[in-house]
Design an enzyme around this catalytic site. Structure first.
Site, PDB file in Angstrom:
ATOM      1  N   LYS A 179       0.829  -1.197   0.000  1.00  0.00           N
ATOM      2  CA  LYS A 179       0.000   0.000   0.000  1.00  0.00           C
ATOM      3  C   LYS A 179       0.875   1.262   0.000  1.00  0.00           C
ATOM      4  O   LYS A 179       0.652   2.181  -0.791  1.00  0.00           O
ATOM      5  CB  LYS A 179      -0.887  -0.033   1.244  1.00  0.00           C
ATOM      6  CG  LYS A 179      -1.995   0.962   1.237  1.00  0.00           C
ATOM      7  CD  LYS A 179      -2.786   0.816   2.534  1.00  0.00           C
ATOM      8  CE  LYS A 179      -3.913   1.790   2.575  1.00  0.00           C
ATOM      9  NZ  LYS A 179      -5.029   1.430   1.720  1.00  0.00           N
ATOM     10  N   ARG A 187      -3.140   3.017   9.086  1.00  0.00           N
ATOM     11  CA  ARG A 187      -3.469   1.711   8.488  1.00  0.00           C
ATOM     12  C   ARG A 187      -2.229   0.842   8.349  1.00  0.00           C
ATOM     13  O   ARG A 187      -1.130   1.355   8.187  1.00  0.00           O
ATOM     14  CB  ARG A 187      -4.028   1.886   7.079  1.00  0.00           C
ATOM     15  CG  ARG A 187      -5.330   2.593   6.980  1.00  0.00           C
ATOM     16  CD  ARG A 187      -5.665   2.688   5.491  1.00  0.00           C
ATOM     17  NE  ARG A 187      -6.553   3.798   5.225  1.00  0.00           N
ATOM     18  CZ  ARG A 187      -7.871   3.683   5.119  1.00  0.00           C
ATOM     19  NH1 ARG A 187      -8.440   2.520   5.244  1.00  0.00           N
ATOM     20  NH2 ARG A 187      -8.613   4.737   4.882  1.00  0.00           N
ATOM     21  N   GLY A 213      -7.894  -7.515   5.611  1.00  0.00           N
ATOM     22  CA  GLY A 213      -8.699  -7.609   6.836  1.00  0.00           C
ATOM     23  C   GLY A 213      -8.008  -8.297   8.002  1.00  0.00           C
ATOM     24  O   GLY A 213      -8.626  -8.519   9.037  1.00  0.00           O
ATOM     25  N   MET A 235      -5.221  -7.239   9.655  1.00  0.00           N
ATOM     26  CA  MET A 235      -4.615  -6.337  10.650  1.00  0.00           C
ATOM     27  C   MET A 235      -5.553  -5.157  10.909  1.00  0.00           C
ATOM     28  O   MET A 235      -6.621  -5.074  10.336  1.00  0.00           O
ATOM     29  CB  MET A 235      -3.248  -5.895  10.159  1.00  0.00           C
ATOM     30  CG  MET A 235      -2.227  -7.020  10.247  1.00  0.00           C
ATOM     31  SD  MET A 235      -0.582  -6.520   9.771  1.00  0.00           S
ATOM     32  CE  MET A 235      -0.702  -6.476   8.010  1.00  0.00           C
ATOM     33  N   ARG A 266      -4.316  -0.558  -7.367  1.00  0.00           N
ATOM     34  CA  ARG A 266      -3.571  -1.825  -7.414  1.00  0.00           C
ATOM     35  C   ARG A 266      -4.035  -2.598  -8.641  1.00  0.00           C
ATOM     36  O   ARG A 266      -5.087  -2.280  -9.216  1.00  0.00           O
ATOM     37  CB  ARG A 266      -3.814  -2.632  -6.143  1.00  0.00           C
ATOM     38  CG  ARG A 266      -5.264  -2.942  -5.924  1.00  0.00           C
ATOM     39  CD  ARG A 266      -5.513  -3.595  -4.602  1.00  0.00           C
ATOM     40  NE  ARG A 266      -6.935  -3.493  -4.304  1.00  0.00           N
ATOM     41  CZ  ARG A 266      -7.473  -3.702  -3.122  1.00  0.00           C
ATOM     42  NH1 ARG A 266      -6.730  -4.007  -2.113  1.00  0.00           N
ATOM     43  NH2 ARG A 266      -8.766  -3.610  -2.949  1.00  0.00           N
ATOM     44  N   HIS A 295     -11.686 -44.119 -11.696  1.00  0.00           N
ATOM     45  CA  HIS A 295     -12.378 -44.278 -12.966  1.00  0.00           C
ATOM     46  C   HIS A 295     -13.213 -43.040 -13.308  1.00  0.00           C
ATOM     47  O   HIS A 295     -13.106 -42.470 -14.390  1.00  0.00           O
ATOM     48  CB  HIS A 295     -13.257 -45.534 -12.904  1.00  0.00           C
ATOM     49  CG  HIS A 295     -14.093 -45.740 -14.118  1.00  0.00           C
ATOM     50  ND1 HIS A 295     -15.404 -45.329 -14.173  1.00  0.00           N
ATOM     51  CD2 HIS A 295     -13.797 -46.251 -15.325  1.00  0.00           C
ATOM     52  CE1 HIS A 295     -15.884 -45.611 -15.370  1.00  0.00           C
ATOM     53  NE2 HIS A 295     -14.924 -46.179 -16.086  1.00  0.00           N
ATOM     54  N   SER A 299       7.233 -43.199 -22.363  1.00  0.00           N
ATOM     55  CA  SER A 299       6.164 -42.294 -21.938  1.00  0.00           C
ATOM     56  C   SER A 299       5.907 -42.577 -20.460  1.00  0.00           C
ATOM     57  O   SER A 299       5.600 -43.711 -20.091  1.00  0.00           O
ATOM     58  CB  SER A 299       4.906 -42.534 -22.759  1.00  0.00           C
ATOM     59  OG  SER A 299       3.883 -41.709 -22.264  1.00  0.00           O
ATOM     60  N   CYS A 323       2.173 -39.350 -20.035  1.00  0.00           N
ATOM     61  CA  CYS A 323       0.764 -39.505 -20.386  1.00  0.00           C
ATOM     62  C   CYS A 323      -0.118 -39.752 -19.177  1.00  0.00           C
ATOM     63  O   CYS A 323      -1.298 -39.988 -19.289  1.00  0.00           O
ATOM     64  CB  CYS A 323       0.577 -40.607 -21.426  1.00  0.00           C
ATOM     65  SG  CYS A 323       1.059 -42.222 -20.818  1.00  0.00           S
ATOM     66  N   TYR A 339       7.507 -33.974 -24.827  1.00  0.00           N
ATOM     67  CA  TYR A 339       6.094 -33.568 -24.891  1.00  0.00           C
ATOM     68  C   TYR A 339       5.347 -33.973 -23.626  1.00  0.00           C
ATOM     69  O   TYR A 339       5.828 -34.797 -22.849  1.00  0.00           O
ATOM     70  CB  TYR A 339       5.410 -34.184 -26.109  1.00  0.00           C
ATOM     71  CG  TYR A 339       5.225 -35.681 -26.036  1.00  0.00           C
ATOM     72  CD1 TYR A 339       4.114 -36.234 -25.399  1.00  0.00           C
ATOM     73  CD2 TYR A 339       6.163 -36.548 -26.597  1.00  0.00           C
ATOM     74  CE1 TYR A 339       3.951 -37.602 -25.312  1.00  0.00           C
ATOM     75  CE2 TYR A 339       6.006 -37.916 -26.512  1.00  0.00           C
ATOM     76  CZ  TYR A 339       4.899 -38.444 -25.861  1.00  0.00           C
ATOM     77  OH  TYR A 339       4.729 -39.801 -25.755  1.00  0.00           O
TER      78      TYR A 339
HETATM   79  C1  PEP Z   1      -0.486 -44.110 -16.005  1.00  0.00           C
HETATM   80  O1  PEP Z   1      -0.338 -45.062 -15.269  1.00  0.00           O
HETATM   81  O2  PEP Z   1      -0.013 -42.996 -15.744  1.00  0.00           O
HETATM   82  C2  PEP Z   1      -1.276 -44.225 -17.245  1.00  0.00           C
HETATM   83  C3  PEP Z   1      -1.346 -43.239 -18.103  1.00  0.00           C
HETATM   84  O3  PEP Z   1      -1.950 -45.373 -17.439  1.00  0.00           O
HETATM   85  P1  PEP Z   1      -3.360 -45.748 -16.760  1.00  0.00           P
HETATM   86  O4  PEP Z   1      -3.853 -44.537 -16.058  1.00  0.00           O
HETATM   87  O5  PEP Z   1      -4.219 -46.192 -17.869  1.00  0.00           O
HETATM   88  O6  PEP Z   1      -2.943 -46.836 -15.841  1.00  0.00           O
END
Ligand code: PEP
Ligand code: MG
Length: 918
Positions: free
Chosen positions: A27, A100, A109, A111, A368, A486, A799, A866, A886
């Protein structure tokens, strides 16, 4: 020279500036910048800041001040008096100040504040004169001071802890209520000057009775009392717990700002307001705000009177009847408009400003960087690039991943959400908001949706057989499961709102109801979910469509694309998902889970064949089932590779434990027995044989292929044949065959033999020379990271399956973590859910080892991720830093991953520059 502890501002000058936040607090630094910067020199009420160093001294020297402080405060006060042509404590023309807090980082709020300091019996007549004879205004200011001072300085700062409801403020409020009651009025504004005069007298008597001390009717005593109380409030309970939550170090300390009081409630030529240099709700590039005539700042916030719009751009249905500031005070409006333009140009960002008009004179109280929602954030960035206010790099750093997420899903209208309390909380598994009527089975979800009803599917937990119901529902709520359960995986893949692990819920499926801490909600009741936060509300809250700004989003993503280094792929199992992800700019598929073709629409036939394959006892039986299955697998793979034409598509061989596919319904079991020509007893025996104690560590992934090579062979053939056909159709397929759950190079060698043989067969069958492809593996078992050098001699790509790597690295079951995670988070044993954001300290080390050893085994090894972490912004930054090629995530998270990848590049650059400077 003595150390400088006090920094003045006002009158077109300031000792400090914006860069001195550590010393002057946020401030104080902003006030100095507004008052003194050569491009601004705004009408800020003059004042001074006692630095955070004073606070540090105060706490390391038994709550005393440096000896130079008093003289420096007196000097600073003198220059304020000169600028204001008023004197502190002067009976005929008094200066009043506010005191202040102001820490480096805003602690809203947490202090204390004392206003109207310097008002005493002696200075009252002078203030009445300044207020044009308005006695009521002055006695109202006096009673506010007495109330605030006795509460903040005489009670709280003195460490007095009164019993519940017996605090001095509460006691004084009761005196005021009695007065109002006597008058038969409800509002403070009904009290006359005489009433208030009487109240002030009574206040002072009660203070003496309760606290044993007189209210100090002496300006300097009030000032130092106020300063001491603000420093003391740095170590108040509220402030300490806020610091713990926000990670603000105790040793920072707060600054104290002493500033001339200006009053927006001195009559109809006075006003107060809050404004933004652009509309924070949608990003419109127009000055936007509200104001109230004859009011104080807190009246705008309190919502007792409806504030009026400052201009036509700020009009809405509930305030359009009220006169704008532009019309009511055109000269002041013009001045304010010019100031906001200058402020935005100066700070290169949208500003949130507070102003007060005292008897026709404008004062700027605060500015601000303004908070904004997602659509507004993107809009402002794109506009500001065009206006040459900011560069594209700055734009990319300014939008947070969660703001971007707001653009991708409908959300609960924040206005309504704020005034509702959730009935339960769970893990935020699928983003956005949704409301619907409760149903407890997937079949009901489908049936009700067919009747045109909006439903929310509430389950203990979901399984693959619920998929159709999940698809039909607006949102999903489960009592169990974690971020990779799931329900979470499926919902996120569709961009559908979902909350999992909501352990307060007890589902009574038979009774079609659920209990939550004594409350019961029944089938058909309306609820609303915020899947971004994990909050569930009763009733139907209104939604807001935040997806309108799509062309703006696409342009913004293009900019991110020019900066990022990481490739962004998607986890997609159908041609539709693949196309969606392409629209968002995905550069390939990082995970095609073969098994998903056996769930949902059109899966009846292939699922039946798969079940036949699983229950088969002999090679012959199995081969027959596989032959039937082959065309389905090939068709799905072909459609998906075609949708990603020219880009790589990682296709994973069948992974889940087989018993997941064994039907549960009697009718389906009977049909299967008939088809296989066996009786129900035999079928039950075979199904029981498939049962495993720890299916996640059981007969899954590559282990299936090792025991049933024909299963892997069929899939590999489907991949190569689909590709060969696409080549013939003039397309450019690029499949990457991925073997899951590998822990040793020999498993891969085993499968490479199969792949090579089938590759040769397919080339011969189609009469083509080559199919561009790769053969690689998932790294999802801790051992695999340690022997990655050997694995990479066979695998052409890695991966990281961080879902399983986290599960097996921690030894936490990914489906059951919801049972104990909340307690782990509450006790601070885990900082966050490791299935949401990579645990960089542990699992992250495994990943680093895996990459380093993998690239030792094969130069130029392609490495990606992944697991669900591939769409988590912090994990994306980590993937960039450890040198992955990636990340891959669900289609709706592609934009977020893209932004996070671009931000990772820019943050790295910034860090390097800082290091160089040091
Ligand atoms: C993982 O295990 O990170 C993966 C991508 O495979 P799944 O979630 O299908 O086991
Ligand atoms: Mg896995």
């Amino acid at each position: 020279m003595a150390k400088k502890y006090v920094y003045s501002f006002g009158g077109g000058k300031a000792d400090g500036n914006e860069s001195m936040k550590n010393l002057l607090g946020g401030k104080g630094a902003n006030l100095a910048e507004m008052a003194g910067h050569k491009d601004l020199k705004l009408p800020v009420p003059p004042g001074f800041t006692l630095t955070t160093d004073v606070c540090v001294y105060y706490y390391s020297n038994k709550r005393s001040y440096p000896k130079e402080l008093k003289e420096q405060v007196n000097k600073a006060l003198l220059s304020v008096e000169k600028l204001m042509e008023r004197k502190f404590g002067d009976p005929s023309n008094p200066l009043l100040v506010s005191v202040r807090s102001g820490a480096r980082k805003s602690m809203p709020g947490m202090m204390e504040t004392v206003l109207n300091v310097g008002l005493t019996e002696k200075t009252i007549p002078g203030l009445i004169k300044q207020a044009g004879g308005n006695e009521r205004f002055v006695y109202d200011a006096y009673r506010r001071l007495i109330m605030m001072y006795s509460d903040v300085v005489m009670e709280k700062a003195a460490g007095i802890e009164p019993k519940e409801d017996m605090g001095i403020r509460k006691q004084l409020e009761r005196i005021m209520d009695e007065s109002k009651h006597k008058r038969g009025s409800k509002a403070d504004t009904d009290l006359t000057a005489e009433d208030l005069k009487d109240i002030c007298k009574k206040f002072k008597i009660r203070i003496k009775e309760v606290l044993g001390k007189e209210f100090p009717d002496e300006p300097m005593q009030q000032l130092w009392g106020g300063i001491g109380a603000v420093f003391a409030s740095w170590n108040g309970k509220r402030a300490i717990s806020y610091r713990r939550i926000e990670g603000i170090p105790d040793e920072w300390g707060t600054a104290v700002n002493v500033q001339t009081m200006v009053f927006g409630n001195m009559g109809n030529d006075s006003a107060t307001g809050v404004a933004f240099t652009r509309n924070p709700g949608n990003g419109d590039p127009h000055f936007y705000g509200e104001y109230l005539i004859n009011a104080q700042g807190e009246d705008v916030v309190a919502g007792i009177r409806t504030p009026a719009p400052i201009n036509t751009f700020s009009q809405s249905t509930h305030n359009k009847e009220l006169v704008t500031l532009e019309k009511a005070m055109p000269k002041i409006y013009k001045e304010l408009f010019a100031i906001q333009e200058r402020l935005e140009r100066h700070y290169h960002d949208m500003q949130d400003i507070e102003f007060t008009i005292e008897k026709g004179r404008l004062f700027m109280l605060q500015c601000r960087v303004g908070k904004r929602n997602g659509p507004a954030a993107v809009r402002m960035c794109m506009d500001m690039i065009k206006e040459k206010l900011i560069k594209k790099e700055e734009a990319v750093l300014r939008v947070t991943p969660s703001q971007l997420d707001e653009l991708l899903h409908p959300i609960i209208d924040p206005k309504f959400e704020a005034s509702n309390k959730p009935f339960a909380k769970g893990l935020p598994a699928g983003p956005g908001g949704a409301s619907g009527q409760i149903v407890f089975t997937a079949a009901d979800a489908v049936a009700w949706a067919k009747e045109g009803k909006k439903v929310i599917l509430v389950r203990e937990e979901t399984n693959p057989e619920d998929v159709e119901g999940m698809r039909a529902a607006q949102a999903i709520l489960t009592a169990r499961g974690g971020m990779t359960s799931h329900a979470a995986l499926v919902a996120r893949g569709w961009g559908k709102c979902c909350i999992v692990g909501c352990s307060a819920i007890h589902v009574d499926l038979a009774g079609r109801k659920m209990n939550i801490d004594g409350k019961t909600l029944k089938e058909g009741d309306w609820i609303t979910l915020n899947g971004t936060k994990g909050n569930a509300y009763e009733g139907q809250l209104p939604m807001m469509d935040a997806t309108k700004e799509n062309s703006m989003l696409m342009d913004f993503l293009k900019i991110c694309g020019t900066i990022k280094k990481l490739g962004i792929r998607t986890n997609a199992d159908t041609p539709e998902d693949a196309s969606k992800a392409r629209q968002f700019g995905a550069e390939g598929i990082g995970l095609f889970r073969t098994e998903h073709m056996f769930y949902g629409k059109g899966s009846d036939e292939p699922l039946f064949l798969l079940r036949k394959m699983i229950i088969s006892n002999t090679l012959d039986e199995r081969k027959k089932a596989i032959e039937g299955l082959f065309p389905y697998v090939k068709k799905d793979i072909k459609g998906t590779i075609a949708a990603m034409d020219g880009f790589p598509v990682v296709i994973r061989l069948l992974d889940p434990p087989l018993h997941e596919f064994v039907p549960r319904e009697q009718e389906k079991l009977e049909q299967l027995a008939k088809e296989l020509n066996i009786n129900m007893e035999e079928l039950t025996r075979r199904a029981n044989n498939l049962h495993e104690s720890n299916p996640m560590m059981g007969h899954r992934g590559v282990r299936l292929g090792v025991t049933y090579p024909e299963v892997s062979a069929m899939q590999i053939r489907a991949i190569f044949e689909a590709s060969a056909e696409l080549i013939k159709e003039g397309k450019k397929p690029y499949p990457e065959i991925m073997v899951p759950v590998v822990c040793d190079v020999k498993e891969l060698e085993d499968h490479l033999v199969i792949a090579k043989q089938i590759y040769a067969e397919v080339l011969a069958k189609y009469g083509i020379k080559t199919i561009k492809h790769m053969f690689g593996t998932m790294i999802e078992i801790p051992r695999a990271t340690l022997v990655a050098d050997k694995i990479a001699t066979v695998a052409q790509f890695f991966s990281f399956g961080t879902n399983d790597l986290t599960q097996m690295g921690f030894g936490f079951s990914r489906d059951d973590i919801g049972g104990f995670l909340p307690e782990y988070l509450k006790k601070g044993i885990l900082p966050e859910d490791p299935f949401q954001s990579i645990d960089q300290e542990g699992i992250g080390e495994l990943i680093k080892i895996g990459i380093e050893r993998g690239r030792k085994g094969r130069k130029g090894l392609e490495v990606g991720i992944c697991g669900e972490h591939g769409g988590d912004p912090r994990s994306v930054e980590f993937c960039h830093n450890v040198g992955m090629d990636y990340v891959s995530c669900s289609p709706f998270r592609v934009p977020i991953a893209k932004l996070a990848a671009a931000q990772a590049v820019l943050k790295n650059k910034k860090n390097k520059n800082i290091k160089k400077k040091k």
